[in-house]
Motif scaffolding. Structure first.
Motif, PDB file in Angstrom:
ATOM      1  N   ALA A  11       0.825  -1.206   0.000  1.00  0.00           N
ATOM      2  CA  ALA A  11       0.000   0.000   0.000  1.00  0.00           C
ATOM      3  C   ALA A  11       0.864   1.263   0.000  1.00  0.00           C
ATOM      4  O   ALA A  11       0.575   2.230  -0.722  1.00  0.00           O
ATOM      5  CB  ALA A  11      -0.942  -0.006   1.202  1.00  0.00           C
ATOM      6  N   VAL A  12       1.932   1.271   0.803  1.00  0.00           N
ATOM      7  CA  VAL A  12       2.817   2.446   0.855  1.00  0.00           C
ATOM      8  C   VAL A  12       3.521   2.635  -0.490  1.00  0.00           C
ATOM      9  O   VAL A  12       3.589   3.759  -1.025  1.00  0.00           O
ATOM     10  CB  VAL A  12       3.836   2.296   1.999  1.00  0.00           C
ATOM     11  N   CYS A  13       4.065   1.556  -1.051  1.00  0.00           N
ATOM     12  CA  CYS A  13       4.762   1.658  -2.342  1.00  0.00           C
ATOM     13  C   CYS A  13       3.811   2.117  -3.445  1.00  0.00           C
ATOM     14  O   CYS A  13       4.168   2.977  -4.264  1.00  0.00           O
ATOM     15  CB  CYS A  13       5.381   0.315  -2.707  1.00  0.00           C
ATOM     16  N   ALA A  14       2.602   1.551  -3.482  1.00  0.00           N
ATOM     17  CA  ALA A  14       1.641   1.944  -4.511  1.00  0.00           C
ATOM     18  C   ALA A  14       1.214   3.392  -4.347  1.00  0.00           C
ATOM     19  O   ALA A  14       1.066   4.126  -5.333  1.00  0.00           O
ATOM     20  CB  ALA A  14       0.421   1.024  -4.462  1.00  0.00           C
ATOM     21  N   ALA A  15       1.018   3.837  -3.103  1.00  0.00           N
ATOM     22  CA  ALA A  15       0.622   5.228  -2.865  1.00  0.00           C
ATOM     23  C   ALA A  15       1.702   6.197  -3.323  1.00  0.00           C
ATOM     24  O   ALA A  15       1.414   7.222  -3.956  1.00  0.00           O
ATOM     25  CB  ALA A  15       0.315   5.431  -1.380  1.00  0.00           C
ATOM     26  N   ILE A  16       2.964   5.877  -3.030  1.00  0.00           N
ATOM     27  CA  ILE A  16       4.074   6.753  -3.437  1.00  0.00           C
ATOM     28  C   ILE A  16       4.215   6.771  -4.958  1.00  0.00           C
ATOM     29  O   ILE A  16       4.379   7.838  -5.575  1.00  0.00           O
ATOM     30  CB  ILE A  16       5.385   6.296  -2.767  1.00  0.00           C
ATOM     31  N   LEU A  17       4.161   5.590  -5.588  1.00  0.00           N
ATOM     32  CA  LEU A  17       4.318   5.518  -7.044  1.00  0.00           C
ATOM     33  C   LEU A  17       3.196   6.258  -7.767  1.00  0.00           C
ATOM     34  O   LEU A  17       3.451   7.066  -8.679  1.00  0.00           O
ATOM     35  CB  LEU A  17       4.336   4.058  -7.483  1.00  0.00           C
ATOM     36  N   THR A  18       1.958   5.991  -7.375  1.00  0.00           N
ATOM     37  CA  THR A  18       0.840   6.655  -8.058  1.00  0.00           C
ATOM     38  C   THR A  18       0.843   8.153  -7.804  1.00  0.00           C
ATOM     39  O   THR A  18       0.490   8.936  -8.696  1.00  0.00           O
ATOM     40  CB  THR A  18      -0.496   6.056  -7.601  1.00  0.00           C
ATOM     41  N   ALA A  19       1.236   8.578  -6.605  1.00  0.00           N
ATOM     42  CA  ALA A  19       1.303  10.017  -6.323  1.00  0.00           C
ATOM     43  C   ALA A  19       2.346  10.695  -7.204  1.00  0.00           C
ATOM     44  O   ALA A  19       2.103  11.779  -7.756  1.00  0.00           O
ATOM     45  CB  ALA A  19       1.617  10.245  -4.844  1.00  0.00           C
ATOM     46  N   ALA A  20       3.520  10.052  -7.351  1.00  0.00           N
ATOM     47  CA  ALA A  20       4.579  10.636  -8.177  1.00  0.00           C
ATOM     48  C   ALA A  20       4.176  10.683  -9.650  1.00  0.00           C
ATOM     49  O   ALA A  20       4.316  11.719 -10.315  1.00  0.00           O
ATOM     50  CB  ALA A  20       5.867   9.829  -7.999  1.00  0.00           C
ATOM     51  N   ILE A  21       3.658   9.545 -10.161  1.00  0.00           N
ATOM     52  CA  ILE A  21       3.294   9.498 -11.582  1.00  0.00           C
ATOM     53  C   ILE A  21       2.087  10.391 -11.862  1.00  0.00           C
ATOM     54  O   ILE A  21       2.050  11.114 -12.866  1.00  0.00           O
ATOM     55  CB  ILE A  21       3.006   8.046 -12.005  1.00  0.00           C
ATOM     56  N   GLY A  22       1.091  10.351 -10.983  1.00  0.00           N
ATOM     57  CA  GLY A  22      -0.100  11.172 -11.183  1.00  0.00           C
ATOM     58  C   GLY A  22       0.210  12.660 -11.163  1.00  0.00           C
ATOM     59  O   GLY A  22      -0.308  13.431 -11.981  1.00  0.00           O
ATOM     60  N   THR A  23       1.079  13.074 -10.247  1.00  0.00           N
ATOM     61  CA  THR A  23       1.463  14.491 -10.184  1.00  0.00           C
ATOM     62  C   THR A  23       2.251  14.896 -11.418  1.00  0.00           C
ATOM     63  O   THR A  23       2.063  16.002 -11.966  1.00  0.00           O
ATOM     64  CB  THR A  23       2.300  14.749  -8.919  1.00  0.00           C
ATOM     65  N   ALA A  24       3.159  14.013 -11.870  1.00  0.00           N
ATOM     66  CA  ALA A  24       3.932  14.317 -13.087  1.00  0.00           C
ATOM     67  C   ALA A  24       3.005  14.473 -14.293  1.00  0.00           C
ATOM     68  O   ALA A  24       3.175  15.390 -15.109  1.00  0.00           O
ATOM     69  CB  ALA A  24       4.951  13.205 -13.331  1.00  0.00           C
ATOM     70  N   LEU A  25       2.015  13.585 -14.419  1.00  0.00           N
ATOM     71  CA  LEU A  25       1.059  13.688 -15.530  1.00  0.00           C
ATOM     72  C   LEU A  25       0.258  14.982 -15.456  1.00  0.00           C
ATOM     73  O   LEU A  25       0.055  15.663 -16.467  1.00  0.00           O
ATOM     74  CB  LEU A  25       0.117  12.484 -15.512  1.00  0.00           C
ATOM     75  N   ALA A  26      -0.222  15.311 -14.246  1.00  0.00           N
ATOM     76  CA  ALA A  26      -1.019  16.529 -14.087  1.00  0.00           C
ATOM     77  C   ALA A  26      -0.184  17.773 -14.395  1.00  0.00           C
ATOM     78  O   ALA A  26      -0.674  18.724 -15.032  1.00  0.00           O
ATOM     79  CB  ALA A  26      -1.574  16.601 -12.668  1.00  0.00           C
ATOM     80  N   TYR A  27       1.075  17.778 -13.979  1.00  0.00           N
ATOM     81  CA  TYR A  27       1.926  18.942 -14.243  1.00  0.00           C
ATOM     82  C   TYR A  27       2.287  19.020 -15.721  1.00  0.00           C
ATOM     83  O   TYR A  27       2.358  20.121 -16.296  1.00  0.00           O
ATOM     84  CB  TYR A  27       3.194  18.843 -13.394  1.00  0.00           C
ATOM     85  N   PHE A  28       2.510  17.872 -16.356  1.00  0.00           N
ATOM     86  CA  PHE A  28       2.786  17.860 -17.790  1.00  0.00           C
ATOM     87  C   PHE A  28       1.592  18.405 -18.563  1.00  0.00           C
ATOM     88  O   PHE A  28       1.749  19.177 -19.524  1.00  0.00           O
ATOM     89  CB  PHE A  28       3.107  16.432 -18.235  1.00  0.00           C
ATOM     90  N   ALA A  29       0.380  18.030 -18.148  1.00  0.00           N
ATOM     91  CA  ALA A  29      -0.813  18.548 -18.805  1.00  0.00           C
ATOM     92  C   ALA A  29      -0.968  20.044 -18.560  1.00  0.00           C
ATOM     93  O   ALA A  29      -1.481  20.776 -19.420  1.00  0.00           O
ATOM     94  CB  ALA A  29      -2.050  17.811 -18.290  1.00  0.00           C
ATOM     95  N   ARG A  30      -0.501  20.523 -17.416  1.00  0.00           N
ATOM     96  CA  ARG A  30      -0.564  21.960 -17.116  1.00  0.00           C
ATOM     97  C   ARG A  30       0.397  22.748 -18.004  1.00  0.00           C
ATOM     98  O   ARG A  30       0.080  23.858 -18.465  1.00  0.00           O
ATOM     99  CB  ARG A  30      -0.224  22.182 -15.645  1.00  0.00           C
ATOM    100  N   LEU A  31       1.570  22.157 -18.276  1.00  0.00           N
ATOM    101  CA  LEU A  31       2.560  22.850 -19.099  1.00  0.00           C
ATOM    102  C   LEU A  31       2.198  22.830 -20.581  1.00  0.00           C
ATOM    103  O   LEU A  31       2.485  23.782 -21.311  1.00  0.00           O
ATOM    104  CB  LEU A  31       3.939  22.203 -18.907  1.00  0.00           C
TER     105      LEU A  31
END
Length: 527
Positions: free
Chosen positions: A315-335
């Motif tokens: 659960a901890v590993c999945a939460a960290i991975l999805t948070a990192a990838i999800g934030t990167a995707l959201a920021y890429f879409a913002r740029l």
């Protein structure tokens, strides 16, 4: 990749599997799944919409508590409620024991009692757990309705029932469709409850065909049928909202008109809101607590602590991975505001709509192929026998969790970034900051609460996830969910009651978050 892999397996060289499935397995599974989803859809609408309307538009004792307490059934996975319901209502359970003692019955032939292990039993249990999806979306819409429209309706003589059916319900229809769609998708994803109740749905058929009949091609073909059901649900949800556009007619919110309930009406409203909480949360929690107290020595063992450690690690590993990838995707879409980027981010977050069994079937082949490639490379080049390191290490499960729960982290990151003015990023760029440093130094500290909420939701869902975990876990690898499932399959649920109670206690965390974020949009006082 999992979807492409699934289609390749399903329509590859599978021999005579497909004709056999069409003639034997699929007709019954499709009909059973359709009845289950229809029953759950209707019952969740009845419970969710009625309770949302009562706590929003009516004033009665306990209303303030019910506003958040109606969310607590979300803390219990459907399979745990199913096990608790059978433990409570089975022939040897407390309910029938009390009935025999009270009326002097000797055996089951002396009286009639509804069979909980049946399709109606599955519909009832799942509805009591999944109705908060409809309650959340309906209540949010009722809170944002135009007070002017409701006032005009009351001025024209509309009573409470007519106001509800003629004005409020049509306005809330798009939100209700969204909530029911989510409930039906969760219903389609379930495997523990339907198997325990003996209801052979499409999900159960995938599991049975893959593991018990050793036919991965057959499981993939049934999974494609499930995927078509998911696409149909998404299409119906879009169509249900496509032509519905409503706007608030005033520039500022006004307090919604409400009805003061007294006497028998207040009591009826109180009981209507209390019943789903008791049946969907309090009774199952009491059954678990009682079982833990009676069998604590059987529960506090090495298996429990190992399973809890595995669950926490995943659960901890999945939460960290999805948070990192999800934030990167959201920021890429913002740029990069383009249709291409929007399509990529949309596709990457659609995994939540795909059942865990479907993802597991689609993930297995590419992960196994990569595993074999790594093993052969290490053996030929370095003389090292690595084995299937991706599957045996749990990496396949993490991959499935990231695909399935990416929408939560991406949504949290996108929502947080939308609240930051683009001028802040522009100012940072003019001062020489790169996009990466702008994200690290400016944006991440500001969206930290949203990211924590998204990661928390992923953490809890991974702790509860059962279908993908069962199909992709390594040999002799147990999580809390699979431990509960395994003991319940052996009719020894009491030996895993502590694991089930732990999952419930962890599941309360997102309910607390939801109760804070789904508060009143109107500042009205509670009585």
């Amino acid at each position: 990749m999992p979807i492409i892999s699934l289609i390749v397996i399903a329509f590859g060289d599978a021999g005579e599997v497909w004709p056999h499935l069409i003639s034997t397995v699929l007709p019954r599974a499709v009909v059973t799944t359709a009845w289950l989803m229809l029953g759950v859809g209707i019952l969740t609408i009845v419970i969710g919409v009625s309770t949302a309307w009562l706590v929003t538009m009516c004033r009665f004792p306990g209303r303030g508590i019910f506003q958040w307490a109606l969310l607590v059934p979300l803390a219990i996975p459907t399979y745990i409620v199913a096990y608790a319901a059978v433990d409570l209502l089975d022939y040897s359970g407390p309910a029938q024991n009390a009935l025999r003692w009270l009326f002097g019955f000797k055996n089951a032939r002396d009286y009639w009692f509804p069979e909980i292990r049946s399709l109606p039993g599955a519909i009832l249990v799942m509805s009591l757990v999944l109705y908060p999806y409809v309650y959340l979306t309906s209540r949010a819409t009722f809170l944002l309705q135009s007070a002017c429209a409701l006032d005009v309706s009351r001025t024209l003589g509309a009573g409470p029932l007519r106001l509800f059916f003629a004005v409020a319900l049509p306005l809330a229809r798009p939100a209700i469709v969204v909530g029911v769609t989510l409930a039906m998708m969760e219903c389609l994803n379930d495997i523990g409850a339907v198997e325990f109740f003996g209801v052979k749905t499409l999900t159960f058929s995938v599991y049975d065909t893959w593991l018990n009949r050793s036919s991965l091609a057959g499981a993939a073909q049934i999974s494609t049928v499930m995927l078509l059901v998911v696409l149909l649900l998404l299409w119906l949800e879009r169509r249900g909202r496509s032509k519905q556009r409503f706007a608030v007619t005033s520039r500022r919110y006004q307090a919604l008109p409400s009805y003061q309930l007294t006497g028998i009406r207040a009591l009826s409203a109180f009981l209507a809101c209390l019943a789903p909480i008791i049946l969907g949360f309090i009774l199952p929690a009491l059954v678990l607590a009682r079982s833990v107290m009676l069998h604590w020595q059987d529960n506090l063992n090495t298996d429990f602590f190992v399973a809890m450690g595995n669950s926490l690690l995943l659960a901890v590993c999945a939460a960290i991975l999805t948070a990192a990838i999800g934030t990167a995707l959201a920021y890429f879409a913002r740029l990069h505001n383009s249709m291409f980027v929007a399509a990529i981010t949309r596709i990457s977050s659609v995994g939540y709509a795909v059942p865990g069994t479907v993802l597991a079937v689609g993930i297995l082949i590419p992960i196994a192929s990569l595993d074999n490639l790594i093993a052969s490379t290490m053996r030929d080049w370095f003389g090292i026998a690595t084995g299937l390191i991706l599957i045996s290490s749990g990496a396949a499960m993490l991959y499935a969790y990231c695909v399935r729960f990416m929408a939560m982290s991406y949504g949290a990151g996108e929502t947080g970034l939308q609240r930051i003015s683009p001028n802040l990023d522009a100012a940072a760029r003019t001062l020489g900051r790169s996009p990466f440093r702008t994200l690290i130094e400016i944006d991440l500290p500001m969206i930290r609460p949203a990211l924590i909420s998204g990661a928390l939701l992923v953490f809890v869902d991974v702790m509860k996830e059962l279908p993908a975990t069962i199909l992709l876990r390594p040999f002799n690898f147990e999580t809390l969910a699979t431990l509960v499932y395994g003991q319940a399959s052996l009719e020894a649920f009491e030996k895993a009651s502590l694991a089930a109670l732990t999952i419930v206690l962890v599941g309360i965390l997102p309910v607390i978050v939801l109760s804070r974020t789904s508060g009143n949009a109107h500042q009205d006082e509670d009585t």
